[in-house]
Write a protein that holds these residues in place. Structure first.
Motif, mmCIF file in Angstrom:
data_model
loop_
_atom_site.group_PDB
_atom_site.id
_atom_site.type_symbol
_atom_site.label_atom_id
_atom_site.label_comp_id
_atom_site.label_asym_id
_atom_site.label_seq_id
_atom_site.Cartn_x
_atom_site.Cartn_y
_atom_site.Cartn_z
ATOM 1 N N ASN A 127 13.540 -40.062 3.350
ATOM 2 C CA ASN A 127 13.949 -40.751 2.131
ATOM 3 C C ASN A 127 12.749 -41.198 1.309
ATOM 4 O OD1 ASN A 127 16.793 -40.642 1.984
ATOM 5 N ND2 ASN A 127 16.936 -42.128 3.663
ATOM 6 N N ILE A 130 11.433 -38.118 -0.429
ATOM 7 C CA ILE A 130 12.321 -37.714 -1.520
ATOM 8 C C ILE A 130 12.118 -38.603 -2.750
ATOM 9 C CG2 ILE A 130 14.755 -37.639 -2.213
ATOM 10 C CD1 ILE A 130 15.333 -36.655 0.711
ATOM 11 N N GLU A 131 12.043 -39.907 -2.509
ATOM 12 C CA GLU A 131 11.793 -40.846 -3.605
ATOM 13 C C GLU A 131 10.470 -40.549 -4.297
ATOM 14 O OE1 GLU A 131 12.297 -45.145 -2.873
ATOM 15 O OE2 GLU A 131 13.920 -44.556 -1.516
ATOM 16 N N GLU A 134 10.782 -37.609 -6.493
ATOM 17 C CA GLU A 134 11.556 -37.952 -7.688
ATOM 18 C C GLU A 134 10.726 -38.735 -8.694
ATOM 19 O OE1 GLU A 134 14.875 -39.810 -5.795
ATOM 20 O OE2 GLU A 134 16.013 -37.941 -5.628
ATOM 21 N N GLN A 135 9.776 -39.540 -8.168
ATOM 22 C CA GLN A 135 8.891 -40.293 -9.064
ATOM 23 C C GLN A 135 7.824 -39.409 -9.679
ATOM 24 O OE1 GLN A 135 7.344 -43.560 -6.751
ATOM 25 N NE2 GLN A 135 9.401 -44.377 -6.409
ATOM 26 N N GLU A 138 8.686 -34.606 -12.774
ATOM 27 C CA GLU A 138 9.591 -34.983 -13.862
ATOM 28 C C GLU A 138 10.996 -34.425 -13.658
ATOM 29 O OE1 GLU A 138 7.900 -31.098 -15.107
ATOM 30 O OE2 GLU A 138 7.413 -32.773 -13.796
ATOM 31 N N ASP A 139 11.085 -33.153 -13.221
ATOM 32 C CA ASP A 139 12.409 -32.547 -13.044
ATOM 33 C C ASP A 139 12.419 -31.633 -11.823
ATOM 34 O OD1 ASP A 139 14.956 -31.705 -13.347
ATOM 35 O OD2 ASP A 139 14.611 -30.501 -15.159
ATOM 36 N N PRO A 140 12.474 -32.208 -10.600
ATOM 37 C CA PRO A 140 12.378 -31.402 -9.391
ATOM 38 C C PRO A 140 13.565 -30.468 -9.204
ATOM 39 C CG PRO A 140 12.963 -33.664 -8.825
ATOM 40 C CD PRO A 140 12.662 -33.652 -10.284
ATOM 41 N N LEU A 141 14.629 -30.700 -9.961
ATOM 42 C CA LEU A 141 15.808 -29.850 -9.800
ATOM 43 C C LEU A 141 15.883 -28.722 -10.821
ATOM 44 C CD1 LEU A 141 18.490 -32.334 -8.516
ATOM 45 C CD2 LEU A 141 17.687 -30.264 -7.408
ATOM 46 N N TYR A 151 11.615 -29.895 -2.716
ATOM 47 C CA TYR A 151 12.554 -31.003 -2.915
ATOM 48 C C TYR A 151 13.888 -30.757 -2.212
ATOM 49 C CZ TYR A 151 15.452 -34.425 -5.400
ATOM 50 O OH TYR A 151 16.312 -35.448 -5.708
ATOM 51 N N VAL A 155 15.859 -32.703 0.974
ATOM 52 C CA VAL A 155 17.237 -33.207 0.868
ATOM 53 C C VAL A 155 18.080 -32.630 1.998
ATOM 54 C CG1 VAL A 155 19.345 -33.162 -0.520
ATOM 55 C CG2 VAL A 155 17.147 -33.639 -1.611
#
Lengths: 184, 184
Positions: A127, A130-131, A134-135, A138-141, A151, A155
């Motif tokens: 976790n 992952i955080e 995400e920080q 900018e757009d890991p997805l 990423y 998950v």
DNA sequence: ATCGACATGTAATCAGTTACATGATTTT
DNA sequence: AAAATCATGTAACTGATTACATGTCGAT
């Protein structure tokens, strides 16, 4: 070119690394010791899939920063297109679970409690990771981001760890309720 | 005595088997080829952890039925008491996922669709197995039953397969919605 | 007629782990 | 004072895969 070689190329395609860093980063999906990684990096360099620059440090040992080459990236891309082989899992815990009827209930429960503890620690670590992603990203997805794969793998590992814990608790509840007749 | 040796003992503790049967049964939690199993069974026999009876067949090749010995069971029980080593997972699919940003969206989606197909087939197989155990064994959730471990391991595998499929679908939904800018 | 299941084994090779080897710096 | 981090390598060994080897029966 074996699976580990491609794992190294996949890592280096995202960012340049030392062998030492690769050893640790690789833990995410392909465990290997440094004694396997250093010679393989040298071999990949002889075959021109990677190259390195030597960096002299004063407070730390000197290091070799490896980068992937054009040839390496091409090879990696081609490899992604062939179908992956079936995953291999080797987990001593499961062997012990298989033979658990030979033990007493105390040891059985202990085994599962330890497993839960292990995965809860894992969960915390995952976790945090992952955080952090995400920080930082900018757009890991966005799948064009070099961090996309990293990423979603984190998950996945988190989701599976949570499922493993749920399963352990379920087995523990069986161990508590069902067994009136304990041989031990 | 390595991990595979104990996996064999755990199997034989539940029921006597031929090497051929062990190779297939072992797939549940420890993949190994027959070329590794036959010599190891012979070694375990030399060390008196197992023994075999030779069975002559007419319509099929002759076979050796292996049984665990007292010594073997003792050794196995002792081993359950020491803490299991951390699990090892090696999955080429994850390497490809890590490097997926190098590919186009089509291949990316294909990779996950294939993974889903694989685990859906797995799911079906596992559910059949689980039902079969529930029919055959009167109380598989009694930990004194030699089938307890086997049963809960199948359930675990099913649960994890379902979670894996859920994760794949989640990634696919990201691949569908998020990427307006595709390089390919 | 070819393929898969049954059944056991060995030989050669490849992959992975453990141990050996060195050494400064930083943290406990 | 001891342990961990950084950093790279080799040697010896163990574990695992692939290929070689054989042969019948039943199904397609």
């Amino acid at each position: 070119m074996n699976s580990l070689a491609f794992a190294l190329l996949a890592m280096l395609a995202r960012k340049e690394c030392t062998g030492y860093e690769l050893t640790k980063l690789l833990e995410l999906f392909w465990q290997a010791k440094h004694s396997q990684i250093y010679p393989l990096l040298a071999k990949l360099e002889r075959e021109e899939y990677v190259m390195h620059t030597y960096v002299v440090q004063k407070k730390k040992p000197d290091k070799k920063i490896y980068r992937i080459t054009e040839k390496g990236e091409k090879r990696l891309k081609k490899w992604i297109d062939i179908d992956p082989v079936v995953p291999v899992v080797r987990d001593e815990f499961l062997t012990k679970v298989y033979a658990i009827w030979l033990t007493d209930r105390l040891r059985a429960k202990e085994l599962f409690h330890q497993r839960i503890a292990f995965f809860e620690k894992e969960l915390e670590r995952l976790n945090q990771k992952i955080e952090l992603i995400e920080q930082e990203i900018e757009d890991p997805l966005n799948m064009n981001s070099p961090s996309f794969g990293r990423y979603v793998i984190y998950v996945r590992k988190r989701d599976l760890s949570e499922e493993e814990i749920r399963w352990c608790r379920w087995v523990l509840s069986m161990l508590d309720h069902k067994n009136s007749s304990d041989r031990a």
